[in-house]
Design a protein around this motif. Structure first.
Motif, PDB file in Angstrom:
ATOM      1  N   ARG A  68       0.714  -1.125   0.147  1.00 62.30           N
ATOM      2  CA  ARG A  68      -0.027  -0.087  -0.069  1.00 62.30           C
ATOM      3  C   ARG A  68       0.797   1.211   0.012  1.00 62.30           C
ATOM      4  N   LYS A  69       2.205   1.318   0.375  1.00 68.29           N
ATOM      5  CA  LYS A  69       2.984   2.344   0.555  1.00 68.29           C
ATOM      6  C   LYS A  69       3.783   2.528  -0.809  1.00 68.29           C
ATOM      7  N   GLY A  70       3.797   1.466  -1.875  1.00 68.72           N
ATOM      8  CA  GLY A  70       4.561   1.526  -2.870  1.00 68.72           C
ATOM      9  C   GLY A  70       5.825   0.851  -2.959  1.00 68.72           C
ATOM     10  N   LYS A  71       5.989   0.095  -1.776  1.00 70.16           N
ATOM     11  CA  LYS A  71       7.290  -0.957  -1.823  1.00 70.16           C
ATOM     12  C   LYS A  71       6.817  -2.037  -2.645  1.00 70.16           C
ATOM     13  N   GLN A  72       7.921  -2.481  -3.487  1.00 71.33           N
ATOM     14  CA  GLN A  72       7.600  -3.600  -4.298  1.00 71.33           C
ATOM     15  C   GLN A  72       7.904  -4.779  -3.411  1.00 71.33           C
ATOM     16  N   ILE A  73       6.846  -5.922  -3.591  1.00 73.03           N
ATOM     17  CA  ILE A  73       6.722  -7.114  -2.719  1.00 73.03           C
ATOM     18  C   ILE A  73       6.928  -8.434  -3.536  1.00 73.03           C
ATOM     19  N   GLY A  74       6.669  -8.005  -4.721  1.00 71.44           N
ATOM     20  CA  GLY A  74       6.818  -9.456  -5.810  1.00 71.44           C
ATOM     21  C   GLY A  74       6.616  -8.991  -7.345  1.00 71.44           C
ATOM     22  N   GLU A  75       6.711  -9.933  -8.203  1.00 72.56           N
ATOM     23  CA  GLU A  75       6.608  -9.666  -9.620  1.00 72.56           C
ATOM     24  C   GLU A  75       6.037 -11.108 -10.304  1.00 72.56           C
ATOM     25  N   PHE A  76       4.926 -11.026 -11.123  1.00 74.44           N
ATOM     26  CA  PHE A  76       4.683 -12.057 -11.845  1.00 74.44           C
ATOM     27  C   PHE A  76       5.165 -11.960 -13.373  1.00 74.44           C
ATOM     28  N   PHE A  77       5.757 -12.937 -14.083  1.00 73.45           N
ATOM     29  CA  PHE A  77       6.405 -12.790 -15.311  1.00 73.45           C
ATOM     30  C   PHE A  77       6.583 -14.099 -15.949  1.00 73.45           C
ATOM     31  N   ARG A  78       6.811 -14.036 -17.151  1.00 72.91           N
ATOM     32  CA  ARG A  78       7.626 -15.208 -18.036  1.00 72.91           C
ATOM     33  C   ARG A  78       8.746 -14.851 -18.449  1.00 72.91           C
ATOM     34  N   GLU A  79       8.949 -13.542 -18.803  1.00 68.39           N
ATOM     35  CA  GLU A  79      10.394 -12.853 -18.799  1.00 68.39           C
ATOM     36  C   GLU A  79      10.039 -11.489 -18.422  1.00 68.39           C
TER      37      GLU A  79
END
Length: 303
Positions: free
Chosen positions: A51-62
């Protein structure tokens, strides 16, 4: 006798030329349709934030984040040109003198020590062809490169190249590479950092500054000196870049951050939007959790 020999040579030349014409025509018919920039839809990473704009993850194939060429600093572009194709703005897709030079160098060495492919040829191979080291593939690569140069501006080809190439650590494209290795945007990196990145596409694993720091440094120095040789930077700038100490990072392991939250969010998004949108289209995902409180809760539960 001489007349017969001359006739034989002429006949042989005609046969070779006819065979080459038939071969090239058959190759041309099998070439894929040349794209425009509107057709370029690469796989993108979808970052996930708290909620504060800190990245907690990512979804991807590339793991790729597109960035326009006009947002990429000139010294970054010049580092790649120096490393891969300093005649990029002069040739029409294929650099015949570079091919001849590479062929002679490889013949003298007895194995491949030098390549003659231009950046345009690398784009053609990456987008349309396999990595197979065959004569047929090299012919297709050259023909596609010539077609790309007819259909696209030089800046468009650079845009495709700099956003498409692989840098190791699951990073595709210069923007994601800068964020992976330096934890900052490509717009913020120095000449020394740019030279390190420009040295990676040739062999991302072999020249990895994380896995092989000594070889990565050698490759970086080569790129810096090439930049000096072709007058992209001054000798003084090159010397400063060689001495600059780089702060490097390994790829963030988000599986240790908030894995259960991430997996729940992934399942919910795929059910709502579909797998292609979540894994390929680079959507930005903001969650309601507070990362600091999430980490505190996880530590408390483990304790």
């Amino acid at each position: 006798m001489i007349k017969k020999i001359v006739i034989g040579i002429v006949a042989f030349t005609i046969l070779v030329a006819a065979g080459a014409y038939v071969f090239i025509n058959s190759v041309r018919k099998s070439l894929p349709q040349i794209i425009t920039l509107k057709d370029y839809n690469p796989l993108l990473v979808s970052p996930v934030f708290d909620r504060k704009g800190k990245q907690i993850g990512e979804f991807f194939r590339e793991r790729r984040t597109l960035i326009p060429v006009d947002k990429i600093p000139k010294h970054v572009i010049n580092a790649f040109l120096a490393a891969e194709d300093d005649q990029f703005f002069k040739h029409k897709g294929v650099n015949y003198s570079a091919i001849l030079r590479a062929t002679l160098a490889n013949m003298r060495a007895g194995h491949t020590v030098q390549g003659g492919s231009t950046i345009t040829q690398q784009v053609a191979k990456t987008l349309f062809l396999s990595d197979a080291r065959t004569f047929d593939r090299k012919i297709k690569e050259a023909m596609l490169a010539l077609e790309l140069e007819k259909n696209l501006e030089k800046e468009d080809i650079l845009y495709l190249y700099l956003n498409q190439i692989y840098f190791g650590q699951s990073a595709y494209g210069v923007e994601n590479a800068a964020r992976t290795y330096y934890q900052k945007s490509i717009e913020q990196i120095s000449i020394a950092e740019a030279a390190m990145l420009a040295g990676l596409p040739k062999a991302p694993s072999a020249f990895s500054p994380v896995k092989n720091p000594s070889r990565a440094k050698e490759r970086q120095i080569y790129v810096i000196r090439r930049m000096v040789d072709v007058k992209f930077i001054t000798k003084e700038e090159g010397e400063r870049a060689e001495k600059e100490s780089l702060k490097l990072f390994v790829r963030s392991n988000y599986q240790e951050t908030a894995p259960y939250v991430l997996e729940t969010v992934r399942q919910m998004l795929i059910a709502e939007l579909g797998e292609e949108m979540v894994l390929d289209k680079g959507i930005k995902v903001t969650t309601s959790i507070d990362l600091d409180k999430q980490l505190a809760a996880q530590e408390a539960l483990q304790a």
